[in-house]
Write a protein that holds these residues in place. Structure first.
Motif, PDB file in Angstrom:
ATOM      1  N   ALA A 106       0.831  -1.205   0.000  1.00 14.42           N
ATOM      2  CA  ALA A 106       0.000   0.000   0.000  1.00 14.42           C
ATOM      3  C   ALA A 106       0.865   1.253   0.000  1.00 14.42           C
ATOM      4  O   ALA A 106       0.580   2.225  -0.713  1.00 14.42           O
ATOM      5  CB  ALA A 106      -0.938  -0.002   1.204  1.00 14.42           C
ATOM      6  N   ASP A 107       1.941   1.256   0.794  1.00 11.56           N
ATOM      7  CA  ASP A 107       2.831   2.415   0.816  1.00 11.56           C
ATOM      8  C   ASP A 107       3.509   2.605  -0.533  1.00 11.56           C
ATOM      9  O   ASP A 107       3.704   3.732  -1.000  1.00 11.56           O
ATOM     10  CB  ASP A 107       3.895   2.243   1.903  1.00 11.56           C
ATOM     11  N   ALA A 110       1.217   4.095  -3.253  1.00 16.18           N
ATOM     12  CA  ALA A 110       0.888   5.496  -2.992  1.00 16.18           C
ATOM     13  C   ALA A 110       1.868   6.441  -3.672  1.00 16.18           C
ATOM     14  O   ALA A 110       1.565   7.620  -3.874  1.00 16.18           O
ATOM     15  CB  ALA A 110       0.873   5.763  -1.484  1.00 16.18           C
ATOM     16  N   THR A 111       3.034   5.933  -4.050  1.00 12.08           N
ATOM     17  CA  THR A 111       4.082   6.788  -4.619  1.00 12.08           C
ATOM     18  C   THR A 111       4.155   6.720  -6.130  1.00 12.08           C
ATOM     19  O   THR A 111       4.983   7.400  -6.732  1.00 12.08           O
ATOM     20  CB  THR A 111       5.459   6.401  -4.044  1.00 12.08           C
ATOM     21  N   ARG A 138      -6.440  -1.654   1.527  1.00 12.45           N
ATOM     22  CA  ARG A 138      -5.288  -0.768   1.746  1.00 12.45           C
ATOM     23  C   ARG A 138      -4.714  -0.289   0.425  1.00 12.45           C
ATOM     24  O   ARG A 138      -4.390   0.893   0.272  1.00 12.45           O
ATOM     25  CB  ARG A 138      -4.232  -1.489   2.571  1.00 12.45           C
ATOM     26  N   ASN A 141      -7.182   2.218  -1.260  1.00 10.02           N
ATOM     27  CA  ASN A 141      -7.229   3.481  -0.528  1.00 10.02           C
ATOM     28  C   ASN A 141      -5.956   4.298  -0.659  1.00 10.02           C
ATOM     29  O   ASN A 141      -5.957   5.490  -0.370  1.00 10.02           O
ATOM     30  CB  ASN A 141      -7.511   3.223   0.957  1.00 10.02           C
ATOM     31  N   HIS A 142      -4.858   3.669  -1.082  1.00 14.90           N
ATOM     32  CA  HIS A 142      -3.589   4.379  -1.191  1.00 14.90           C
ATOM     33  C   HIS A 142      -3.234   4.764  -2.620  1.00 14.90           C
ATOM     34  O   HIS A 142      -2.242   5.458  -2.839  1.00 14.90           O
ATOM     35  CB  HIS A 142      -2.448   3.528  -0.615  1.00 14.90           C
ATOM     36  N   THR A 143      -4.008   4.330  -3.603  1.00 12.14           N
ATOM     37  CA  THR A 143      -3.646   4.619  -4.987  1.00 12.14           C
ATOM     38  C   THR A 143      -4.805   5.278  -5.719  1.00 12.14           C
ATOM     39  O   THR A 143      -5.971   5.085  -5.367  1.00 12.14           O
ATOM     40  CB  THR A 143      -3.237   3.335  -5.728  1.00 12.14           C
ATOM     41  N   VAL A 273      -7.757   7.536   2.993  1.00  4.05           N
ATOM     42  CA  VAL A 273      -6.923   6.942   4.036  1.00  4.05           C
ATOM     43  C   VAL A 273      -7.143   7.609   5.393  1.00  4.05           C
ATOM     44  O   VAL A 273      -7.250   6.953   6.415  1.00  4.05           O
ATOM     45  CB  VAL A 273      -5.445   7.054   3.625  1.00  4.05           C
TER      46      VAL A 273
END
Length: 298
Positions: A106-107, A110-111, A138, A141-143, A273
């Motif tokens: 997920a992290d 997000a980038t 997750r 919600n992060h992308t 998020v």
């Protein structure tokens, strides 16, 4: 750590199709699908494996001198090499990048921006489905990129299966319809645009629902859906689009269609998020129970 394989300068799209691998047979099969799709849309393929961040290891980092972490990294490099080989066997000459990233998936997503994020999985048991749903929530919600929860077996049975898209007039479903149409064009697949309305209209009316002219409601809902399809379908006139407008819940109706579909596409109703929202109830239901791949579009 990054690695590159067989780069192809003729790729027309700069954003990659991104597939996440963990060494399982399901993610390798998903990689083959993602490679074939990337080749069709002239996009590079990015294969990602994530390794937990340092605090995940706890006291083990002090006890084993880092052997656990290095072992996981070594395994990850092996997973990436196997996935790269599978991708090239599916689409020789494809532009492929491999990424061994620290932290959670997920992290990582997000980038980055991607044409499509592919998560390979198989429906097995309840515990697996709960873990899958949590991970998917997750990631979504992060992308801001579309996410495909890919399941094996459907296309090998019948390549003529349609892509089903839920249409409810929301901005999210409009975006899902647009992505589904492009995917149908790419895969030479028909579209079924589905709208389910009855329970939402009757809810809260009690005995008053008996005075509703349901024939007119059905005609109005079908007319509304036909208009949506006509407006959205103009961009891809080669895609055959049919409609389904029924008095049912969206989750139940789309689950039923998933038994004969290639992909079911829906818009995410997540709130983001910071507010800790999950996927919308329809998306969650399909992630856990659909019999085909699920495309979730924010």
């Amino acid at each position: 750590m990054n690695g590159k394989v067989a780069m192809n300068s003729s790729a027309e799209r700069t954003q990659p199709v991104l597939v996440c691998v963990d060494g399982s047979d399901e993610t390798i099969a998903a990689t083959r699908w993602a490679a074939s799709y990337a080749a069709r849309v002239h996009a590079p393929l990015r294969i990602v494996h994530t390794v937990p961040s340092g605090d995940w290891y706890g006291s083990a980092a002090f006890v084993d001198g880092g052997e656990l972490e290095e072992g996981l990294r070594s395994d990850g490099r092996g997973h990436l090499a196997r996935a790269s080989k599978a991708a090239l066997s599916a689409s020789p000459g494809l532009s492929i990048e491999t990424v061994l990233a620290d932290g959670s998936l997920a992290d990582f997503v997000a980038t980055v921006q991607a044409e499509l994020i592919v998560l390979g999985t198989a429906r097995t048991n309840y515990a697996h489905e709960i873990a899958l749903g949590s991970n998917t929530i997750r990631v979504v919600n992060h992308t801001q990129s579309p996410v495909l929860v890919w399941r094996p077996g459907v296309e090998s049975v019948d390549t003529g299966r349609p892509i089903v898209v839920g249409v409810d007039g929301s901005e999210a479903s409009t975006r899902a319809f647009a992505v589904a149409l492009e995917m149908a064009h790419t895969l030479d697949a028909p579209i079924v645009a589905a709208n389910y309305w009855g329970l939402a209209i009757a809810g809260g009316m009690g005995s008053g629902a008996g005075y509703i002219d349901w024939s007119k409601v059905r005609a109005d809902e079908q007319s509304w859906l036909d208009t949506q399809v006509e407006v959205m379908g103009d961009k891809y006139p080669d895609v055959t689009v049919t409609t389904e407008s029924l008095e049912s819940s969206a989750a139940r109706g789309l689950r039923a269609l998933s038994s004969t579909a290639r992909i079911v596409a829906v818009g995410s109703r997540g709130r983001g998020v910071l507010r800790g929202a999950a996927l919308g109830s329809v998306s969650q239901s399909l992630v856990h129970h659909a019999e085909c791949s699920v495309l979730i579009v924010r």
